[in-house]
Write a protein that holds these residues in place. Structure first.
Motif, mmCIF file in Angstrom:
data_model
loop_
_atom_site.group_PDB
_atom_site.id
_atom_site.type_symbol
_atom_site.label_atom_id
_atom_site.label_comp_id
_atom_site.label_asym_id
_atom_site.label_seq_id
_atom_site.Cartn_x
_atom_site.Cartn_y
_atom_site.Cartn_z
ATOM 1 N N ALA A 177 112.230 101.071 80.038
ATOM 2 C CA ALA A 177 112.848 99.963 79.306
ATOM 3 C C ALA A 177 112.022 99.524 78.105
ATOM 4 N N PHE A 178 110.695 99.708 78.178
ATOM 5 C CA PHE A 178 109.832 99.180 77.120
ATOM 6 C C PHE A 178 109.024 100.265 76.407
ATOM 7 N N GLY A 179 109.361 101.514 76.636
ATOM 8 C CA GLY A 179 108.678 102.592 75.941
ATOM 9 C C GLY A 179 107.235 102.768 76.363
ATOM 10 N N ALA A 180 106.914 102.474 77.615
ATOM 11 C CA ALA A 180 105.558 102.623 78.138
ATOM 12 C C ALA A 180 105.403 103.992 78.793
ATOM 13 N N ASP A 181 104.170 104.462 78.886
ATOM 14 C CA ASP A 181 103.859 105.720 79.567
ATOM 15 C C ASP A 181 103.552 105.425 81.029
ATOM 16 N N VAL A 182 104.197 106.166 81.938
ATOM 17 C CA VAL A 182 103.987 105.970 83.367
ATOM 18 C C VAL A 182 103.610 107.297 84.001
ATOM 19 N N THR A 183 102.549 107.288 84.792
ATOM 20 C CA THR A 183 102.117 108.470 85.545
ATOM 21 C C THR A 183 101.808 108.049 86.973
ATOM 22 N N SER A 184 101.707 109.034 87.870
ATOM 23 C CA SER A 184 101.318 108.725 89.239
ATOM 24 C C SER A 184 100.534 109.887 89.832
ATOM 25 N N ILE A 185 99.683 109.565 90.781
ATOM 26 C CA ILE A 185 98.926 110.546 91.561
ATOM 27 C C ILE A 185 99.372 110.363 93.005
ATOM 28 N N VAL A 186 99.872 111.419 93.627
ATOM 29 C CA VAL A 186 100.595 111.293 94.892
ATOM 30 C C VAL A 186 99.959 112.156 95.973
ATOM 31 N N GLY A 187 99.931 111.625 97.202
ATOM 32 C CA GLY A 187 99.535 112.401 98.374
ATOM 33 C C GLY A 187 98.111 112.933 98.291
ATOM 34 N N ASP A 188 97.944 114.203 98.670
ATOM 35 C CA ASP A 188 96.605 114.790 98.702
ATOM 36 C C ASP A 188 95.977 114.913 97.321
ATOM 37 N N ASP A 189 96.777 114.796 96.276
ATOM 38 C CA ASP A 189 96.203 114.795 94.928
ATOM 39 C C ASP A 189 95.287 113.591 94.717
ATOM 40 N N LEU A 190 95.462 112.542 95.526
ATOM 41 C CA LEU A 190 94.565 111.392 95.450
ATOM 42 C C LEU A 190 93.133 111.796 95.794
ATOM 43 N N LEU A 191 92.979 112.715 96.741
ATOM 44 C CA LEU A 191 91.635 113.168 97.104
ATOM 45 C C LEU A 191 91.005 113.949 95.962
ATOM 46 N N ALA A 192 91.783 114.839 95.372
ATOM 47 C CA ALA A 192 91.262 115.639 94.257
ATOM 48 C C ALA A 192 90.891 114.759 93.064
ATOM 49 N N ALA A 193 91.608 113.632 92.903
ATOM 50 C CA ALA A 193 91.351 112.730 91.776
ATOM 51 C C ALA A 193 90.334 111.641 92.118
ATOM 52 N N ASN A 194 89.794 111.693 93.343
ATOM 53 C CA ASN A 194 88.756 110.753 93.785
ATOM 54 C C ASN A 194 89.280 109.336 93.997
ATOM 55 N N PHE A 195 90.338 109.247 94.792
ATOM 56 C CA PHE A 195 90.815 107.954 95.283
ATOM 57 C C PHE A 195 90.904 108.031 96.809
ATOM 58 N N PRO A 196 89.764 108.183 97.483
ATOM 59 C CA PRO A 196 89.787 108.472 98.924
ATOM 60 C C PRO A 196 90.285 107.328 99.779
ATOM 61 N N MET A 197 90.061 106.078 99.358
ATOM 62 C CA MET A 197 90.490 104.980 100.223
ATOM 63 C C MET A 197 91.992 104.735 100.116
ATOM 64 N N ILE A 198 92.579 104.916 98.942
ATOM 65 C CA ILE A 198 94.040 104.829 98.841
ATOM 66 C C ILE A 198 94.669 105.892 99.738
ATOM 67 N N HIS A 199 94.117 107.095 99.705
ATOM 68 C CA HIS A 199 94.641 108.186 100.528
ATOM 69 C C HIS A 199 94.492 107.871 102.012
ATOM 70 N N ALA A 200 93.321 107.373 102.419
ATOM 71 C CA ALA A 200 93.068 107.119 103.835
ATOM 72 C C ALA A 200 94.027 106.083 104.399
#
Length: 463
Positions: A177-200
């Motif tokens: 709606a506002f021309g913003a950039d949106v991305t996401s890191i999902v599932g086991d990709d959280l571990l590869a991207a170093n977000f271990p507590m979100i994953h856990a």
């Protein structure tokens, strides 16, 4: 009904709504037509706060409305008080007059009172329309009301229809709606991207955890980052909640809803800011892969965190997201979370505590919260309580393990993950109205977003 359909242009023909305190009632009564005066007397109108009467004309049509309000001498008059009529009056256009306080807040209270969550029932459109008070910006009013309604809709939606993926869809719709950039890191990709507590926290659910990010604005503008706790449903994990405590856990993404609403307000107003929205979205479920009490988790920041209770999951996912946010050293970093029952015990459902080391920021947050009727109360990041988070096996425990200062120790834990940001504030919100009040229908609520927007407008005015 869209919010804009509840407003009529200033000066439109309308039925007057006379807001009057008990002290001003004799003078107003004396100026009424004899029929209206007799009718008000017959109905026992005494201008008690909240009391209202519909006055007829000589032909029996609705001629005016009387609404009792608190006198200006009370310690704090509810600025939303006239809004209670939005859900009570018959179809027509109405204009507020008399002792309405601040006209913009009175009008906002009307729009917020008209909110209905009707996803699962046949809609009943609100038909009482408000004439925009003179000098009030209708676009601004609509922005605030529509953004608040978005947050309320998200909180009110049950978890079977609002999981991590649906929270992401809401952010993506906002970005589109506002021309913003949106991305996401999902599932086991959280571990590869170093977000271990979100994953856990989210790995036990069949609905994959994720970290959602929205960016908007010019790269060179001041950086404002908003982080919202997005726990779509919280069972408590292996520290399973009892029935009564689990009943409202669809609202445990209320922090994400507030952050999304604040982001919408800012983008709609085209403020001069480089906005970043981060939403760690999970479901805290129970399965063989659930994280356990006594586990030691790595974190994005590198701290090793001992798990004292799996029902304190929100601060874990926020910690990873805050560490990411802090890496950019934003000028202002704010997080929102339905984090602790201790905050409700201390301050109740209507008054969220907030925490910051920045004295100037604290003063502005408190002032603006009162000014826009989005009140909060500062509690201390009391350094002596840091020791309550000591762990015998890791660098830190994420809970104190004791009955005292639960909201403070949660804030102290989060504070360990923020070092580079120029200013940082944490809001421990409730995200729910247990009972209806003017401008605040029972159900999901958006707390902290309007005051954040007021702060952003002050710091980063539109181009």
């Amino acid at each position: 009904m869209p919010v804009h359909a509840l407003l009529q242009p200033a000066g439109s023909p309308a039925i007057p709504v006379h807001c009057v305190a008990a002290g001003g009632w004799p003078e107003l009564r004396a100026g009424l037509a004899p029929l209206a005066r007799a009718f008000a007397q017959a109905q026992g109108f005494e201008a008690r706060p909240g009391q209202h009467v519909l006055l007829p004309d000589a032909n029996g049509a609705l001629a005016a409305v009387l609404l009792g309000v608190e006198p200006a001498t009370v310690r704090r008059r509810d600025p939303f008080a006239p809004g209670r009529l939005a859900a009570l009056l018959p179809a027509g256009g109405y204009a507020l007059s008399g002792e309405i306080g601040e006209p913009g807040l009175a009008a906002l209270g009307w729009l917020l009172s008209a909110y209905r969550f009707e996803r699962y029932r046949k809609p009943k459109p609100a038909t009482a329309r408000l004439v925009l008070p003179a000098g009030v910006d209708g676009e601004e009013l609509t922005n605030l009301a529509e953004s608040t309604a978005l947050a309320r809709d998200l909180v009110n939606t049950p978890a079977n229809d609002l999981g991590p993926a649906e929270i992401e869809a809401a952010v993506r719709a906002l970005g589109a709606a506002f021309g913003a950039d949106v991305t996401s890191i999902v599932g086991d990709d959280l571990l590869a991207a170093n977000f271990p507590m979100i994953h856990a926290v989210g790995r036990a659910s069949p609905r994959a955890p994720r970290l959602i990010e929205l960016r908007w604005g010019e790269e060179g503008d001041p950086r404002l980052t908003l982080v919202g706790k997005g726990v779509a449903f919280d069972t408590g994990g292996l520290n399973l909640k009892p029935d009564a405590s689990m009943l409202l856990m669809k609202k445990d993404m209320g922090g994400a809803a507030a952050a999304i609403a604040a982001a919408r307000m800012i983008m709609q107003a085209k403020l001069r800011v480089r906005l970043r929205l981060l939403v760690p979205a999970v479901e805290n479920a129970v399965s063989g892969s659930a994280f356990r009490p006594g586990d030691v988790l790595p974190s994005r920041k590198g701290l090793k965190v001992e798990i004292g209770n799996t029902d304190a999951e929100g601060r874990l996912i926020l910690a990873d997201a805050l560490a990411l946010a802090d890496e950019e050293a934003p000028e202002l970093l704010i997080d929102y979370a339905t984090l602790t029952g201790a905050a409700r015990v201390a301050l109740g459902p209507d008054l969220p505590p907030f925490y910051t080391h920045d004295e100037g920021l604290a003063a502005e947050i408190a002032r603006l919260g009162m000014a826009v009727n989005d009140p909060v109360w500062r509690l201390p990041l009391w350094p002596a309580y840091d020791a309550l988070l000591d762990s015998k096996v890791a660098e830190v425990n994420h809970i104190s393990g004791g009955p005292f200062a639960g909201s403070v120790t949660a804030a102290l834990f989060l504070n360990r993950f923020v070092e580079k940001s120029v200013s940082y504030a944490h809001f421990d919100i409730y995200g729910w109205n247990p009972s209806a009040k003017p401008g605040r229908p029972e159900g999901g609520e958006c707390q902290g977003a309007r005051l954040t927007y007021a702060l952003a407008r002050q710091l980063y005015p539109a181009r």
